[in-house]
Design a protein around this motif. Structure first.
Motif, PDB file in Angstrom:
ATOM      1  N   SER A  35      -6.190 -68.182  -3.372  1.00 61.84           N
ATOM      2  CA  SER A  35      -6.179 -68.850  -4.679  1.00 61.84           C
ATOM      3  C   SER A  35      -7.532 -69.463  -5.018  1.00 61.84           C
ATOM      4  CB  SER A  35      -5.101 -69.942  -4.709  1.00 61.84           C
ATOM      5  OG  SER A  35      -3.803 -69.395  -4.626  1.00 61.84           O
ATOM      6  N   PHE A  75       3.561 -67.045 -13.489  1.00 62.23           N
ATOM      7  CA  PHE A  75       2.223 -66.460 -13.425  1.00 62.23           C
ATOM      8  C   PHE A  75       1.961 -65.435 -14.534  1.00 62.23           C
ATOM      9  CE2 PHE A  75       3.267 -67.804  -9.084  1.00 62.23           C
ATOM     10  CZ  PHE A  75       2.172 -68.589  -8.788  1.00 62.23           C
ATOM     11  N   SER A 109       3.464 -72.808  -5.644  1.00 64.68           N
ATOM     12  CA  SER A 109       3.566 -72.724  -7.105  1.00 64.68           C
ATOM     13  C   SER A 109       4.349 -73.886  -7.697  1.00 64.68           C
ATOM     14  CB  SER A 109       4.218 -71.398  -7.516  1.00 64.68           C
ATOM     15  OG  SER A 109       5.586 -71.359  -7.141  1.00 64.68           O
ATOM     16  N   THR A 149      -2.595 -68.811  -7.576  1.00 64.29           N
ATOM     17  CA  THR A 149      -2.902 -67.659  -8.429  1.00 64.29           C
ATOM     18  C   THR A 149      -1.961 -66.486  -8.206  1.00 64.29           C
ATOM     19  OG1 THR A 149      -4.443 -66.667  -6.829  1.00 64.29           O
ATOM     20  CG2 THR A 149      -5.344 -68.301  -8.377  1.00 64.29           C
ATOM     21  N   LYS A 150      -1.974 -65.606  -9.186  1.00 61.94           N
ATOM     22  CA  LYS A 150      -1.176 -64.383  -9.117  1.00 61.94           C
ATOM     23  C   LYS A 150      -1.620 -63.520  -7.942  1.00 61.94           C
ATOM     24  CE  LYS A 150      -2.060 -61.320 -12.263  1.00 61.94           C
ATOM     25  NZ  LYS A 150      -2.103 -60.635 -13.575  1.00 61.94           N
ATOM     26  N   THR A 172      -1.541 -68.701 -17.770  1.00 63.66           N
ATOM     27  CA  THR A 172      -0.564 -69.532 -18.478  1.00 63.66           C
ATOM     28  C   THR A 172      -1.040 -70.979 -18.584  1.00 63.66           C
ATOM     29  OG1 THR A 172       0.557 -69.884 -16.368  1.00 63.66           O
ATOM     30  CG2 THR A 172       1.427 -68.155 -17.788  1.00 63.66           C
ATOM     31  N   LYS A 219      -7.938 -67.881 -11.913  1.00 58.78           N
ATOM     32  CA  LYS A 219      -6.911 -68.891 -12.140  1.00 58.78           C
ATOM     33  C   LYS A 219      -5.832 -68.365 -13.102  1.00 58.78           C
ATOM     34  CE  LYS A 219      -8.944 -71.675  -9.441  1.00 58.78           C
ATOM     35  NZ  LYS A 219      -9.755 -70.621  -8.800  1.00 58.78           N
ATOM     36  N   PRO A 220      -4.656 -68.964 -13.084  1.00 60.64           N
ATOM     37  CA  PRO A 220      -3.549 -68.492 -13.926  1.00 60.64           C
ATOM     38  C   PRO A 220      -3.898 -68.498 -15.414  1.00 60.64           C
ATOM     39  CG  PRO A 220      -2.769 -70.064 -12.286  1.00 60.64           C
ATOM     40  CD  PRO A 220      -4.256 -70.087 -12.216  1.00 60.64           C
TER      41      PRO A 220
END
Length: 527
Positions: free
Chosen positions: A491, A116, A427, A434-435, A499, A496-497
């Protein structure tokens, strides 16, 4: 006595010898923490199983839940085998190995950080592990005192210190590989020991059928539905809901425990996954199923079990009461069985704690630049510290009237699994995790279980814990299930992430070549 002492000395000598033999694999961080990611299927499977089941299972849980649920407590062991072992390997094993290898991750906090792009998640996860693994580690010594007093009349403090020192020695010298090899040896002892003990205990009561008939005549008005004839010999026992909660906590919980998940990081090959799933499941059926099956007959020795002044049962005395009349050779086997279970789990926990604190907190946060050699030194020092702290806690708890320590041990499993299970599982499979959902799960798991403890201690009375959630077991199961709902909901509504998750998950689309014995080719002639 000579026989029992001789067996113990041989056992200890083998453990230390394995540590010395494995020292050549512990020369760098990857080797010390993960065995170079080259651990074979049998070692990995036994490492998973022996880390799963400790003296807490054999002496504490088997006695407690066997007494409460009767023969129906066997469902707990079967749940551990199917959900906690087989499904964990099938659902988590391959994807955990692939993603952690792709991210060059060695610990669960490091995985969260890289998955994340959040150093904060790494620090938060490290803190949770540090706080809740120490009381869990201290709980491994519980139950040993009664067994050692029965077999050797040895003071509990001496037993704790010897076990702690010997475990520390072989882990410090040989790292993960020493732990894995010793876990295999200890696992063999556990398999043979539990079978022998069950056979002997049932034989002392006239065999399985006679024991079951005798159990069916027992009633206890203090237990839910306890006055129903034959309830303790029934399919689901006197309290099916509480039984289900125990199955969820002790089975599904392994999916979120860092010391369990870390076993998948070290998988060597596809064969290791398939073999590991089968072997670890078989191990769990025999060891966990056997322990709870044995505990299910606890009420056959109701007159011999120790009780508190108010008449309530001291659960740690149940299993020792069941085996105290066995031949001396079997008592020696029981002692070594429980030592094996405790030392294997202890080694896994302290290795996980020390590596997490070193790699995820000290390195890069406290000390910006840390050489490989210094990382190894710090991890070995922390192993000493963690083992010493856990031993001191265990001795203090035993020799004083401090009770909150034992209760904190009870919530540690629920807090760890409640915090990590859902974020880790989602994940691995869902790109949109999400984080923020990880943070919410971390906070919910730790805070909810801590509030349960404070309510139990009557420090912060809360009405929410007046019913079924008053039990740390039920509360832990609820926390894990709630996390599976919280993470996807949060989430959906959060950022959103950052990465390149799509790029990360492309690793699962890579084509690999396998033998025809493993899979048929796409153009295989069906005729």
């Amino acid at each position: 006595m000579v026989l029992k002492v001789s067996l113990l000395l041989v056992f200890f000598a083998v453990m230390i010898g394995v540590g010395i033999y494995s020292r050549k694999t512990a020369t760098d961080v990857n080797g010390f923490v993960l065995g170079g990611r080259s651990v074979g299927p049998w070692l990995t499977a036994f490492a998973y199983g022996t880390s799963y089941f400790s003296a807490v299972i054999f002496v504490g849980y088997a006695g407690q839940f066997g007494w409460k649920f009767g023969i129906a407590s066997t469902w707990i062991g079967l749940g551990n085998a199917v959900i906690g072992s087989l499904m964990a390997w099938v659902i988590l094993g391959r994807r955990t190995r692939v993603l952690t290898h792709r991210l060059s991750s060695s610990t669960m906090p490091d995985y969260f950080a890289k998955r994340f792009s959040s150093n904060g998640l790494k620090i938060a996860a490290s803190f949770i592990i540090f706080i809740f693994l120490i009381p869990y580690t201290a709980s491994l010594y519980n139950g040993l005192s009664r067994l050692f007093n029965m077999a050797f009349t040895i003071d509990y403090s001496t037993c704790v210190i010897v076990m702690a020192v010997l475990t520390g020695v072989y882990v410090i010298i040989g790292g993960y590989m020493a732990t894995a090899i010793n876990d295999f040896i200890q696992g063999i002892i556990m398999l043979g020991g539990i079978i022998a003990v069950i056979a002997a205990v049932l034989a002392s009561h006239g065999g399985f059928m006679n024991s079951l008939i005798e159990l069916g005549t027992y009633s206890d008005s203090a237990t839910v539905n306890g006055e129903v004839p034959g309830i303790f010999a029934s399919f689901f026992g006197p309290d099916p809901f509480s039984l289900l909660c125990v199955v969820i906590l002790t089975s599904l919980g392994t999916w979120g425990l860092p010391q369990m998940v870390q076993k998948f990081y070290a998988i060597k090959s596809e064969k290791a996954i398939k073999t590991g799933a089968i072997v670890s499941t078989f191990f769990a059926v025999i060891v966990a199923g056997g322990c709870y099956f044995l505990g299910g007959f606890a009420r056959l020795v109701a007159d011999a079990v120790e009780k508190k002044p108010d008449g309530s049962v001291i659960f740690d005395s149940v299993i020792p009461s069941m085996v105290q009349g066995l031949p001396q050779i079997l008592i020696a086997i029981v002692v070594i069985l429980v030592l094996s279970a405790s030392m294997s789990t202890l080694s896994s926990l302290v290795l996980s704690s020390s590596s997490t604190l070193t790699l995820d907190f000290i390195k890069g946060t406290v000390v910006k630049e840390l050489s490989e050699k210094k990382q190894l030194i710090i991890m070995r020092l922390l192993i000493v510290v963690f083992i010493a702290i856990s031993a001191v806690i265990a001795i203090v708890q035993y020799k004083s009237s401090v009770t909150f320590i034992a209760q904190l041990m009870g919530i540690s499993w629920g807090a760890l699994a409640g915090s990590f299970l859902a974020p880790f599982l989602y994940s691995l499979y869902w790109k949109k995790t999400t984080k923020a959902s990880c943070y919410v799960s971390f906070i919910f798991g730790t805070v909810f279980m801590t509030l349960n403890l404070l309510n139990t201690l009557k420090i912060v009375p809360l009405s929410i814990f007046d019913g079924q959630l008053a039990s740390p077991i039920n509360c832990g199961a609820f926390t894990m299930i709630a996390g599976l709902i919280i993470v996807p909901v949060v989430s959906i509504f959060t950022r959103k992430p950052d990465t390149d998750v799509d790029g990360l998950f492309e690793v699962f689309e890579e084509k690999v070549t396998v033998k025809r014995s493993t899979a048929l080719s796409a153009n295989e002639d069906e005729n």
